[in-house]
Design an enzyme around this catalytic site. Structure first.
Site, mmCIF file in Angstrom:
data_model
loop_
_atom_site.group_PDB
_atom_site.id
_atom_site.type_symbol
_atom_site.label_atom_id
_atom_site.label_comp_id
_atom_site.label_asym_id
_atom_site.label_seq_id
_atom_site.Cartn_x
_atom_site.Cartn_y
_atom_site.Cartn_z
ATOM 1 N N LYS A 75 0.842 -1.192 0.000
ATOM 2 C CA LYS A 75 0.000 0.000 0.000
ATOM 3 C C LYS A 75 0.873 1.237 0.000
ATOM 4 O O LYS A 75 1.734 1.405 0.863
ATOM 5 C CB LYS A 75 -0.937 0.059 1.209
ATOM 6 N N CYS A 129 12.753 10.656 9.216
ATOM 7 C CA CYS A 129 12.526 10.056 10.527
ATOM 8 C C CYS A 129 13.752 10.151 11.421
ATOM 9 O O CYS A 129 13.630 10.224 12.640
ATOM 10 C CB CYS A 129 12.100 8.607 10.374
ATOM 11 N N GLU A 166 8.316 14.865 17.410
ATOM 12 C CA GLU A 166 8.860 14.794 16.063
ATOM 13 C C GLU A 166 8.114 15.795 15.180
ATOM 14 O O GLU A 166 6.971 15.572 14.796
ATOM 15 C CB GLU A 166 8.709 13.383 15.503
ATOM 16 N N GLU A 197 9.389 0.434 11.292
ATOM 17 C CA GLU A 197 10.393 1.512 11.289
ATOM 18 C C GLU A 197 9.626 2.789 11.533
ATOM 19 O O GLU A 197 8.881 3.254 10.681
ATOM 20 C CB GLU A 197 11.148 1.531 9.956
#
Length: 533
Positions: free
Chosen positions: A224, A334, A431, A300
Site C-alpha cells: 500500500k 525520521c 517529532e 520503522e
C-alpha cells in the site's frame, strides 16, 4: 530519511498537533533576521506524463471495485496532478488473493534463486534507464528537490536492488550436531504473502527497501502506497513486471490508511507485515496484526535524534553537518538530527553560525538548479509545522531566524532555528518533521548522554568530536539503532537501519533485513548405523 512516514498511512493526524496553539506567531520581543533566498514558483511546467494511476493487481492495472478515485497534489502549488484509483478493503482482498495464488501455485517461489536474482538485476537496470522520469515524478508528487531525487536517491535505489539481487542465491541453512544419531539441518523458507505499507517522505526509496529483500527471499507482496505520493511506486512496479516478474507476485494498492491500510494489517491471509510510519500508527498496525492472525510485524517508526557537538569540534564543519542532519528532505526525515546538543563552551559561536547558514539556505521550486529546499508535502504537514514553531516561541525558546511561510502559493516554510531550547518544550520532545532546528546546551558527556536518552525514541544519533575516546563512550551509551560519527545520513545498502524503544522493531537493509521475510525450519532425520555422529 529513513525513511519514514510521520503523518501516517493509517492515521491522518498526529495527536501532538492538537496540543499546539493555532494563532499567529506573537510576542517575539526581538528582531528576527529576514530570510530572503526564496525562488518563487512561477507558472510551473508539467515535468513528466503520468501514465499509471490504477491499482496493480495480478499483473494488470485495474480500477478499484468501488470505482472511486482521489486526487494527488503538487506541493509546489497545491494543484491537482492526477486522480488515482482509491483502493479499499475489497481491493486489498483481491490483491491478497492474487498474491496467495502466486505464492502457492505460481512460478516465483519455485524459480531457482539465481533466476529470481536475474529479475531483480534487470529491474535495477530499468530503474537506471528510467531514472529521469522517476526522479521527476518523485519531485512533482513529493516536493523534494530534483537534484536530491536524481543524483542521490535513484542511484541508491538501483544499488540496493542489486544488493538484494546478489543475496537471492546466497540464502542457505546450516547443519547442526545432535546428541543422538540424527541428522539435523535448518532450512530458510520464504514466509509467504508480505503486506507492506510505505510512507510519503521517501516513496520510491521505501518501495525499494521493502520490495527488494522480500522478493529476493521468494515471497509475494501486497504493497500500500501513501495516499499523498502514489505515483512513483506504480511506475516502478510496472518496470518490475517488464523485468520479468510473474503476475500476482507484486500487487500495489493506492488508498487511505483507515480503509486499505487497516484491511491489509488485519488480513487473515497475510503472513508478514512491514510498516514505515509514525509511532502512533505503528501501535495500531501491531494491534491489528495481533488481533487477526498474529502475523509478525517489522516497524520503522519515528525519531527525535540527538546530534551532539562536543567542545573539541571544528565548529564550521559541525554547523554544516548539523544543518544537513536537520534540513535534509525539508526536515521530513525520521532520523533527522532534530535535537542539536552543543557544548556550552562553543554554544554561542555555533548558534550564530547555524543562524547564518539557515539564512543562506535556498528555498523554492524543487525542479530549479541550486535549490536546497522545496515545499512540505501538503497543507496538513505545513500547518502542523507552523503550530510547532508557534509553540516554541510561546514556550520561551529564542527564534533566531525563520518561523514563517514563504510565498503565497504552495507549502514553503522558512528554514527555522531556535536557541535556548529546554527539554520540556514540545519542539524538543515531539517529532516535528519539518525545517526546524532546536539547539540545546550541555555541560559534560554524562549529562548529554542522560538527556539524549531521555526520550521514547531511539532511531539514530550523530556525534561530532575529534576525540576517539569521547566517540567510543557516546556510541556505546546512546540507546539508538544508528550512531553516525562525524557524518550523518549515510545509507549504504549493507548498513542496517532501525530503532530502539518506540522507534520500531526489526531492521531494514543489510543482511539483517532478510530475516524479516524468512521462516526457519528444522529438519531432523534418524541415522542408521552412522560411521560418525
Amino acid at each position: 530519511m529513513a525513511a519514514a512516514l510521520r503523518i501516517s498511512s493509517l492515521l491522518s493526524r498526529s495527536s501532538a498537533a492538537s496540543r499546539l496553539s493555532k494563532g499567529p506567531i506573537a510576542g517575539l520581543g526581538r528582531v528576527v533576521p529576514k530570510y530572503s533566498t526564496f525562488a518563487a514558483v512561477e507558472n510551473p511546467e508539467t515535468p513528466v506524463k503520468v501514465n499509471y494511476t490504477q491499482l496493480l493487481i495480478d499483473g494488470k492495472f485495474v480500477d478499484s471495485v468501488s470505482g472511486k478515485t482521489f486526487a494527488t497534489y503538487d506541493p509546489r502549488t497545491g494543484d491537482e496532478i492526477a486522480h488515482v484509483a482509491e483502493g479499499d478493503a475489497e481491493d486489498i482482498n483481491r490483491a491478497v488473493v492474487a498474491a496467495r495464488k502466486a505464492f502457492d501455485e505460481g512460478p516465483w517461489p519455485k524459480m531457482t534463486a539465481y533466476e529470481r536474482s536475474m529479475v531483480l538485476f534487470r529491474f535495477a537496470d530499468l530503474i537506471d534507464k528510467h531514472a529521469e522520469e522517476l526522479a521527476a515524478l518523485e519531485t512533482w508528487n513529493n516536493g523534494k528537490t530534483y537534484e536530491q531525487a536524481s543524483k542521490a536517491e535513484l542511484p541508491m535505489i538501483s544499488r540496493l536492488i542489486r544488493y538484494y539481487a546478489g543475496w537471492a542465491d546466497k540464502i542457505h541453512g546450516l547443519t547442526a550436531p545432535a546428541d543422538s544419531a540424527h541428522a539435523v539441518q535448518t532450512i530458510h523458507e520464504p514466509i509467504g504473502v508480505a503486506g507492506q505499507i510505505i510512507p510519503w517522505n521517501f516513496p520510491l526509496l521505501m518501495f525499494a527497501w521493502k520490495v527488494a529483500p522480500a522478493l529476493a527471499c521468494g515471497n509475494t507482496i501486497v504493497l500500500k502506497t501513501a495516499e499523498q505520493t502514489p505515483l512513483s511506486a506504480l511506475y516502478a512496479a510496472k518496470l518490475l513486471h517488464e523485468a520479468g516478474l510473474p503476475s500476482g507476485v507484486l500487487n500495489v494498492v493506492s488508498g487511505f490508511g483507515p480503509t486499505a491500510g487497516a484491511a491489509l494489517a488485519s488480513h487473515m491471509d497475510v503472513d508478514k507485515l512491514a510498516f514505515t510510519g509514525s509511532t502512533q500508527t505503528g501501535k495500531i498496525v501491531l494491534e491489528l496484526a495481533a488481533k487477526s492472525n498474529l502475523k509478525p510485524v517489522t516497524l520503522e517508526l519515528g525519531g527525535k535524534s540527538p546530534f551532539i557537538v562536543c567542545k573539541d569540534a571544528d565548529i564550521d564543519t559541525a554547523v554544516e553537518l548539523a544543518h544537513f542532519a536537520l534540513f535534509f528532505n525539508q526536515g521530513q526525515c525520521c532520523c533527522a538530527g532534530s535535537r542539536t546538543y552543543v557544548h556550552e563552551s562553543v554554544y554561542d559561536e555555533f548558534v550564530q553560525k547555524a543562524k547564518e547558514r539557515a539564512l543562506k539556505r535556498t528555498v523554492g521550486d524543487p525542479f530549479k538548479a541550486g535549490i536546497e529546499q522545496g515545499p512540505q508535502i501538503d497543507s496538513e504537514q505545513f500547518e502542523k509545522i507552523l503550530r510547532y514553531i508557534r509553540s516554541g516561541v510561546d514556550n520561551g525558546a529564542t527564534l533566531e531566524t525563520g518561523g514563517e511561510r514563504l510565498g503565497d502559493k504552495g507549502y514553503y516554510i522558512q528554514p527555522t532555528v531556535f536557541s535556548n531550547v529546554k527539554e520540556d518544550m514540545l519542539i524538543a520532545q515531539d517529532e516535528i518533521f519539518g525545517p526546524v532546528q532546536s539547539i540545546l546546551k550541555f555541560k559534560d558527556i554524562d549529562e548529554v548522554v542522560r538527556r539524549a536518552n531521555n526520550t521514547s525514541y531511539g532511531l539514530a544519533a550523530g556525534v561530532f568530536t575529534k576525540d576517539i575516546d569521547t566517540a567510543n563512550t557516546l556510541t556505546r551509551a546512546l540507546r539508538v539503532g544508528t550512531v553516525w560519527v562525524n557524518c550523518y545520513d549515510v545509507f549504504d545498502a549493507a548498513i542496517p537501519f532501525g530503532g530502539y524503544k518506540m522507534s520500531g522493531q526489526g531492521r531494514e537493509k543489510g543482511i539483517h533485513c532478510l530475516s524479516n521475510y524468512l521462516q526457519v525450519k528444522a529438519v531432523v532425520t534418524p541415522l542408521k548405523n552412522p560411521a560418525w555422529i
